[in-house]
Every structure is written in C-alpha cells, then in structure tokens.
Design a protein around this motif. Structure first.
Motif, PDB file in Angstrom:
ATOM      1  N   PRO A 416       0.800  -1.239   0.000  1.00 23.81           N
ATOM      2  CA  PRO A 416       0.000   0.000   0.000  1.00 23.81           C
ATOM      3  C   PRO A 416       0.826   1.280   0.000  1.00 23.81           C
ATOM      4  N   TYR A 417       2.004   1.259   0.651  1.00 22.76           N
ATOM      5  CA  TYR A 417       2.786   2.495   0.758  1.00 22.76           C
ATOM      6  C   TYR A 417       3.354   2.945  -0.595  1.00 22.76           C
ATOM      7  N   TYR A 419       1.771   3.515  -3.252  1.00 27.52           N
ATOM      8  CA  TYR A 419       0.856   4.462  -3.885  1.00 27.52           C
ATOM      9  C   TYR A 419       0.862   5.832  -3.234  1.00 27.52           C
TER      10      TYR A 419
END
Length: 643
Positions: A416-417, A419
C-alpha cells in the motif's frame, strides 16, 4: 561459421534432365512480372528534405527526401506520383517493379542525390547452405532477427515522424513506412543475403515465420522481388545462360492457381490487365522459363504464402512454408480462354508443418477448441474470466495440473505504501493527450507508442497515463493497463516443461502481458526464500529493451535512451501461489519476448510494473520465450527466475 556448409551451386551444364516435358510457347504474349497486390495504399507525399544537420531527425528527413530523387518527374502539384519506368500501370509503390528484361532485372532503388553512385547489384552466384552447426544456426537466426527488428523499428519511426507532420501531409494520407525503412536500409548497406544467391533453405529463417510486408522479404533476401511473384536468377547472370527460379509467392493473384497445401498448381506470369484478368496468352520467358528450368534441373524453390489476416498491419500476412519441387509443367487454356503456363509443385518431405496450416489450425482452436483437440484440454479459461480473453490450459503429456491450483493474478500486487508517492500527478488532456502534455514530457517529450499501440522504442521506464489523468480510456498512452489483447494457451511440453503460446499472430512491438506477482521487500524476500517459495527478481531480467528501436546502424548520433531513469530495483515478486501466464514462459538467450518497465497507477520509480512485449512477429502456436538473465535450476527445472 563452418564454410563447409557453404556449397557452390552445381554446374547446371552437367546436370541430367529430370523432366521430359517441353511446353511450346505461343506467339504475341504480354510479357510482365507476375504481380501481386501491393501491401498498402499510396504513401503520403514527402516534404522537401531538410538542410544537412547532425541531429537524428535531420538525417531521417534527408534519407526520406531521397525518395523524390528516385521518382522521374518528382511529385506533381496535386500530390500524384509520375509513372515509374517498367512499373505496373496500376502500381502505387514508390519503388519500381523489376524490369522483366533479364538485363535489367535488378533495379537500384536509392542513390544519393547528385552522387551518381549505384548501389551494388544483387549477386547471381548461387549457393546452397547445408549441415550448419548449432552455433551457426543461432548466429544466422540472430542476424535475421536483428535485421527484421531494425526494419520494423525504422518503419514505426517513419510513421511516427510523419504523424507529427500530419497537417502538412494531410489527415487521410497513409505513410508507407515499409518502403521508407527498406530504402534507408538498402542505402546503408543493411540488406542481407545479397552477396550470394541462396538456393533452398535460407539460414536464419524458420518455416512458419510471418511477415507483414513484401519489402521485408526483400530486406532479408527470402524473396528478392518487391512485387513480382517469381524470384529468379536471370539468364544474363546465370553461369549456363539459363534463368533459375529460387522462390515464389502464392497469394491467389491468378484465377487459375490451385493450392491444396502440399501440392500447388501455380500459374505463370504475363497476359493480365490492370484488374487481374487474363486477356492475352502467356509466353515461356523470364520467370516462366526460370520455373521450367528449375524443374528441368531439379532445383527446389522456396514458397511463401500470402493471405488476408485480420488485425495485421495491412490486412494481410506472408508466411514461409518451406521448400517445394517443381514436378510438371504444361500449357493449358485458362478460365478466361487464354493460354497460360501451369507448374505443379509438391512439398519436399520431412519438413516441419507448414506455417499456413498452423494459422488455419489456430483459427479452429479459437472458435472450437474441443473440436480441434478432443483430448488434452484441462481448462478453457485458466484466468477464471479475469483476462480479456480466456486462457486455455492444455496438457497431453502427463497428469500435472498444478497451474489449476494457483490463484490467477491479472496485475502485480504492490504494498500500500507504494501508492503514497506522487499521488494526483497527472495530465489535464480531457480530449486526448497531445505531444506537449505532462505525460509526454515525463517520457522525454514523446509518446512511447504509435497510434496502434506498438512500442516505438524501448526505454528504461515508460510513464502511461493513469487514474489521475483527465484523458479518456482511448488515449494512445494507455496500452499495458488495458490487459492482454491476444488469446493464449498454457501448455505442457516434453522439452521445456511448461510453456505459453498464442492463438493469434502477435506483431513485433506489441504488448503481450504483465509479469504479475506479489511484491516483497528485501527483508520479506529473505523469509519467503527460507520457506522455499518461488521468487522473481525484476533486476535480473536482461535489458533487451535496448535492442527495440535501436537505430544506431542508421543514425550515427543515435543514443540509447537513458531517461526516465530507474533506481536499482530492490524488490522481489512471489509467484508461488499467485501468478499469471507470464510465469510459464520458457527461458531463452535468443528470446522473442522482452521486458519493459512501466508506471501508470502510481509514481513510485522503485516499483515499476514488469511488462512484456514481442521482439518479433510471433506466429500462432509458436512458444513464447524470455531471457531471465540468471540461470537457475529450480522452479520446474526450466525457469531461471527463482532464488
């Protein structure tokens, strides 16, 4: 290369005759090459050549300008081209059709303006190449592949450059990039197989190889005529004063042709009007005589079949189908009531299956797979409807069904990080991206793809328009994110283990699929490795993208793109439980697929998508291969992707 493989062609004066057939020519024929339909429509008129300069584009314009110097009378004010000498009256090409007069059989296409220099003629020395060693076969295959790649790169480059001058050329004018590419390569001495006239198999060309343009056949020497259907050594250049045929193109251009695959009844040339109708008798001269003499001396000919193919660059494709023997010839009354020469050809035994037959079989697989192959299909969609087209799964070798037990991924799963970097950074092109938009600037001021979605040249990284861009889904800068555009089949092979092949013809430079997996950091990868999971390291893939679009042999100032740059890729992808078709590609150091890094859904340079593109025209049912860079014995014993 072992020069014992290069055999001088036997002296035809001392060969026994293999046929007693001696057809009788008729009187008052029309003599002309056996013409085939042209590949495309009339090319756009070219602007005057730019003044000499040292940059790449000026050199391109200079070479393109040479076309005008080869057109008698130049281009007329209304954009029409003056008739070329010895060309078919209905011809729309910028290259002249070779003169049927044997003394003028090899026409010079280009020469520098005012230099008076003629390019060297094609050799008439006939040789047959046999018993090549494995390393020689790889060498010739690589030579042909690189030559074809340069031709395709130049063709696309010419089209893209003319797209930029669309206002000058006219929106409805189509560019003959194949003619421009071939002419520039000939001017630079980059055509191959011209120092010897090869009889029989052409080293580096495989049965089943597919071509979209006649000029590409000329560039590699497989068939040396730009439009004539019969390629031959003219009597003026032959050692015994008799013409010898070396190859023919069968494309149904004559109404009396009959083609059943292994047996062909081929109609000679001459006697047709501009609409392809037989209006006069044929005569035993030029190509007709060359075919008769090849039969007399038992000389085999290469056969290339041309047929319509939806989705190709110009609506047709040419496929090399191997060697044939001419076993009979006779003079007959054709369907139009005029005398025609007919030649019966039979395919030589112990060759691999004809490429044209494989094309037809692939069509039946796409429409009725279980009817074409009653046994062997495990699943008709390995992707479970996640891909744009179903992915077949075929295994008639053993009972291994392991691909069925993996979750199918369409695209890579990033942490997730990833993005959180550069969010909201997109173009504002509401109606479609232009050359000066933000995304074009990210790519060095140019788009990575042409209007058909073909990669123009490889780059370290490509920025596609993403979710934060205002352009529509039809934007030319959205190619890989749309998913696969071909139908694929994962299959089991005794030689390579798992493999992937397409049921469609994949044009060179086309997007194939993403190499999908679950992204892991270095620390995570170490833990997964201890568990025995299969990991892919994108940093290990070879940089074959540098070969695609490499014009250094044409432009002295060409430089391989170095931007947008990519930092060292310090991540791995887990493909042990979640994967897609890319993970089944076989390893090859002479691969037909390359890796191109792409960003579109985020702007984190350290985590690009691993996209796969075709490095050559890949015919249906030919196995796809990828150079993984580092040899490894793990992972099914064939894929060099695991730690």
């Amino acid at each position: 290369m072992d020069y014992n493989s290069l055999l001088p062609f036997p002296d035809l004066n001392h060969l026994p005759s293999t046929s007693s057939t001696s057809p009788t020519p008729l009187i008052v024929p029309k003599i002309e090459p056996k013409l085939e339909p042209l590949d495309e429509t009339l090319p756009s008129p070219l602007p005057p050549a730019a003044p000499p300069a040292l940059d790449l584009f000026s050199e391109y314009n200079r070479l393109c300008g040479l076309f005008q110097s080869t057109i008698p009378g130049g281009i007329q004010p209304n954009g029409a081209v003056s008739a070329l000498p010895n060309s078919h009256p209905d011809s729309l090409a910028l290259v002249p059709v070779p003169d049927p007069n044997p003394n003028l059989s090899d026409v010079v296409v280009l020469s520098p303006p005012g230099s008076g220099r003629k390019l060297p003629n094609r050799s008439a020395e006939m040789v047959r190449i046999t018993d090549l060693k494995a390393e020689d076969e790889l060498y010739f295959r690589d030579t042909v592949r690189k030559t074809r790649m340069l031709f395709e790169s130049l063709r696309i480059f010419a089209i893209v450059e003319d797209e930029k001058r669309r206002d000058t050329l006219g929106a409805n004018r189509r560019t003959r990039g194949d003619l421009k590419a071939a002419a520039i390569m000939r001017e630079r001495g980059l055509w191959i197989n011209r120092d010897k006239r090869i009889v029989g198999s052409m080293p580096g060309v495989l049965v089943g190889d597919a071509f979209f343009f006649r000029m590409e056949l000329c560039v590699i020497g497989l068939h040396g005529q730009a439009q004539a259907g019969i390629d031959y050594v003219p009597s003026s250049q032959s050692s015994n004063g008799e013409p010898i045929a070396t190859s023919i193109i069968v494309s149904g251009g004559y109404e009396d042709d009959e083609d059943s695959g292994d047996v062909i009844v081929y109609t000679g040339h001459g006697g047709q009007d501009n609409h392809g109708r037989q209006v006069m008798h044929q005569k035993l001269e030029c190509g007709n005589l060359a075919l008769e003499r090849s039969m007399h001396y038992g000389v085999e000919v290469r056969v290339i079949r041309g047929f319509k193919y939806e989705g190709s660059a110009n609506g047709k494709v040419y496929v090399y189908d191997g060697l044939y023997k001419i076993v009979d010839t006779w003079f007959d009354v054709g369907k139009s009531g005029f005398g025609v020469f007919k030649f019966k050809l039979i395919r030589i035994e112990n060759q691999v299956e004809m490429g044209s037959s494989i094309f037809k079989f692939a069509v039946s697989l796409r429409t009725q797979p279980l009817g074409a192959r009653p046994r062997g299909y495990i699943s008709l969609d390995l992707s479970n409807k996640k891909e744009n087209f179903p992915v077949f799964f075929f295994n008639d070798v053993d009972m291994d069904h392991s691909p069925m037990y993996c979750d199918y991924l369409v695209t890579t799963v990033f942490p997730p990080y990833v993005y959180n970097v550069g969010r909201g950074n997109g173009c504002n092109c509401a109606g479609g991206c232009l050359d000066d938009c933000l995304c074009a600037m990210k790519n060095g001021g140019e788009f990575a793809y042409d209007l058909q979605g073909i990669l123009v040249r490889g780059k370290p990284l490509i920025f596609e328009c993403g979710p934060h861009c205002s352009c529509p889904p039809t934007c030319r800068n959205r190619v890989t994110q749309k998913g696969v555009r071909n139908r694929f089949e994962v299959f089991r092979s005794k030689e390579t283990g798992w493999g992937v092949r397409s049921l469609d013809l994949i044009p060179a430079g086309s997007f194939i699929c993403e190499f999908a997996g679950v992204v892991l950091t270095r620390e995570q990868a170490q833990i997964f490795t201890m568990n025995g999971d299969r990991l892919v390291y994108p940093s290990r893939f070879t940089g074959n993208w540098k070969q695609w679009g490499n014009l250094s042999e044409v432009f002295s100032d060409y430089a391989c793109p170095e931007s947008p740059s990519v930092p060292p890729l310090d991540f791995a992808m887990d493909v042990s439980r979640m994967r897609n078709i890319a993970c089944y590609l076989s390893h090859s150091t002479s691969s037909n697929v390359m890796v191109q890094f792409v960003l579109y859904d985020h702007n984190n340079l350290s985590f690009p998508h691993v996209m796969l593109f075709a490095m050559e025209n890949i015919p249906p049912l030919r196995e796809l291969s990828l150079d993984y860079g580092v040899a490894d014995e793990s992972n099914m014993g064939k894929l060099a992707i695991c730690n």
